[in-house]
Design a protein around this motif. Sequence first.
Motif, PDB file in Angstrom:
ATOM      1  N   GLY A  96      33.629   9.430  -7.112  1.00 23.47           N
ATOM      2  CA  GLY A  96      34.391   8.870  -8.037  1.00 23.47           C
ATOM      3  C   GLY A  96      34.784  10.068  -9.056  1.00 23.47           C
ATOM      4  N   ILE A  97      33.886  10.672  -9.721  1.00 27.28           N
ATOM      5  CA  ILE A  97      34.225  11.678 -10.443  1.00 27.28           C
ATOM      6  C   ILE A  97      34.856  13.020  -9.748  1.00 27.28           C
ATOM      7  CG2 ILE A  97      33.178  13.516 -12.259  1.00 27.28           C
ATOM      8  CD1 ILE A  97      33.341  10.587 -13.424  1.00 27.28           C
ATOM      9  N   ALA A  98      34.497  13.311  -8.722  1.00 23.61           N
ATOM     10  CA  ALA A  98      35.151  14.417  -8.127  1.00 23.61           C
ATOM     11  C   ALA A  98      36.789  13.994  -7.861  1.00 23.61           C
ATOM     12  CB  ALA A  98      34.436  14.871  -6.651  1.00 23.61           C
ATOM     13  N   LEU A  99      36.927  12.907  -7.490  1.00 20.02           N
ATOM     14  CA  LEU A  99      38.366  12.268  -6.993  1.00 20.02           C
ATOM     15  C   LEU A  99      39.243  12.372  -8.531  1.00 20.02           C
ATOM     16  CD1 LEU A  99      40.119  11.238  -5.200  1.00 20.02           C
ATOM     17  CD2 LEU A  99      39.191   8.820  -5.702  1.00 20.02           C
ATOM     18  N   VAL A 100      38.355  11.511  -9.548  1.00 16.39           N
ATOM     19  CA  VAL A 100      39.141  11.574 -11.058  1.00 16.39           C
ATOM     20  C   VAL A 100      39.448  13.123 -11.620  1.00 16.39           C
ATOM     21  CG1 VAL A 100      38.712  11.260 -13.328  1.00 16.39           C
ATOM     22  CG2 VAL A 100      38.205   9.535 -11.578  1.00 16.39           C
ATOM     23  N   SER A 101      38.533  14.150 -11.232  1.00 16.46           N
ATOM     24  CA  SER A 101      38.613  15.680 -11.613  1.00 16.46           C
ATOM     25  C   SER A 101      40.025  16.157 -10.791  1.00 16.46           C
ATOM     26  CB  SER A 101      37.565  16.259 -11.451  1.00 16.46           C
ATOM     27  OG  SER A 101      37.720  17.696 -11.796  1.00 16.46           O
ATOM     28  N   ARG A 102      40.051  15.659  -9.680  1.00 15.78           N
ATOM     29  CA  ARG A 102      41.291  16.313  -8.748  1.00 15.78           C
ATOM     30  C   ARG A 102      42.719  15.635  -9.200  1.00 15.78           C
ATOM     31  NH1 ARG A 102      42.611  20.149  -6.494  1.00 15.78           N
ATOM     32  NH2 ARG A 102      43.231  19.553  -4.401  1.00 15.78           N
ATOM     33  N   LEU A 103      42.718  14.539  -9.656  1.00 16.28           N
ATOM     34  CA  LEU A 103      43.737  13.744 -10.030  1.00 16.28           C
ATOM     35  C   LEU A 103      44.438  14.077 -11.608  1.00 16.28           C
ATOM     36  CD1 LEU A 103      43.079  10.224  -8.549  1.00 16.28           C
ATOM     37  CD2 LEU A 103      44.770  11.963  -7.738  1.00 16.28           C
ATOM     38  N   THR A 104      43.340  14.580 -12.507  1.00 20.85           N
ATOM     39  CA  THR A 104      43.908  14.650 -13.771  1.00 20.85           C
ATOM     40  C   THR A 104      43.716  16.283 -14.158  1.00 20.85           C
ATOM     41  OG1 THR A 104      41.473  14.765 -14.335  1.00 20.85           O
ATOM     42  CG2 THR A 104      42.374  12.548 -14.285  1.00 20.85           C
ATOM     43  N   ARG A 105      44.616  16.368 -15.359  1.00 24.95           N
ATOM     44  CA  ARG A 105      44.793  17.635 -15.714  1.00 24.95           C
ATOM     45  C   ARG A 105      43.762  18.217 -16.648  1.00 24.95           C
ATOM     46  NH1 ARG A 105      50.011  18.038 -19.516  1.00 24.95           N
ATOM     47  NH2 ARG A 105      48.752  16.531 -20.706  1.00 24.95           N
ATOM     48  N   ARG A 106      42.801  17.165 -17.252  1.00 23.77           N
ATOM     49  CA  ARG A 106      41.960  17.493 -18.107  1.00 23.77           C
ATOM     50  C   ARG A 106      40.841  16.380 -17.966  1.00 23.77           C
ATOM     51  NH1 ARG A 106      42.832  17.446 -24.108  1.00 23.77           N
ATOM     52  NH2 ARG A 106      40.987  16.607 -24.846  1.00 23.77           N
ATOM     53  N   LEU A 107      39.498  16.405 -18.139  1.00 30.05           N
ATOM     54  CA  LEU A 107      38.438  15.692 -18.055  1.00 30.05           C
ATOM     55  C   LEU A 107      37.374  15.918 -18.720  1.00 30.05           C
ATOM     56  CD1 LEU A 107      37.384  12.890 -16.831  1.00 30.05           C
ATOM     57  CD2 LEU A 107      36.763  14.328 -14.876  1.00 30.05           C
ATOM     58  N   ASP A 108      36.953  15.234 -19.772  1.00 26.68           N
ATOM     59  CA  ASP A 108      35.984  15.776 -20.781  1.00 26.68           C
ATOM     60  C   ASP A 108      35.148  14.489 -21.127  1.00 26.68           C
ATOM     61  OD1 ASP A 108      37.514  14.865 -23.050  1.00 26.68           O
ATOM     62  OD2 ASP A 108      38.615  16.587 -23.148  1.00 26.68           O
ATOM     63  N   VAL A 109      34.048  14.679 -21.581  1.00 22.77           N
ATOM     64  CA  VAL A 109      33.152  13.665 -22.428  1.00 22.77           C
ATOM     65  C   VAL A 109      32.687  14.152 -23.705  1.00 22.77           C
ATOM     66  CG1 VAL A 109      30.989  12.697 -21.945  1.00 22.77           C
ATOM     67  CG2 VAL A 109      31.918  13.449 -19.943  1.00 22.77           C
TER      68      VAL A 109
END
Length: 146
Positions: free
Chosen positions: A108-121
């Motif tokens: 899931g997180i790998a997929l989210v990372s590929r679909l987004t321009r930025r991913l942070d926590v």
Amino acid sequence: MRASTRRTRRSARVEYTLPREDASARWARRLTAGFLSGSRTPPEAALHMDEATLVVSELVTNATRHGHSRCRLRLSTAPRSLTIEVHDDSTGHPVLRATGPDGESGRGIALVSRLTRRLDVTDHPRGGKTVRAVLSTGTGTGTGTV
């Protein structure tokens, strides 16, 4: 024929609180689709409905499985971007894992990372965290990192 004087909105924002249960991901997808297709949202945001509902589903699923209480989903649009934020009470961060071809979870997180321009926590001083994913609603896609 007369040109419309109605101004197109350049930004919109909404926030939902979802219970800690499996059905929350389904509700989050429906709420996201409704927000993106609404009259207050810039029309270009609706073109990214599939990506947005997938990202929302993954982030809300993680929050309800690993969080200790309900989660908060915040959606906001700005020119050329859609921001998805999910807050939960867990201090654990999502982990980008390597999975084998037969793995049934962990992508899931790998997929989210590929679909987004930025991913942070972002950790919160009173506990919990917010996972923020930014999708480009302009041309092309970006890659994010955790």
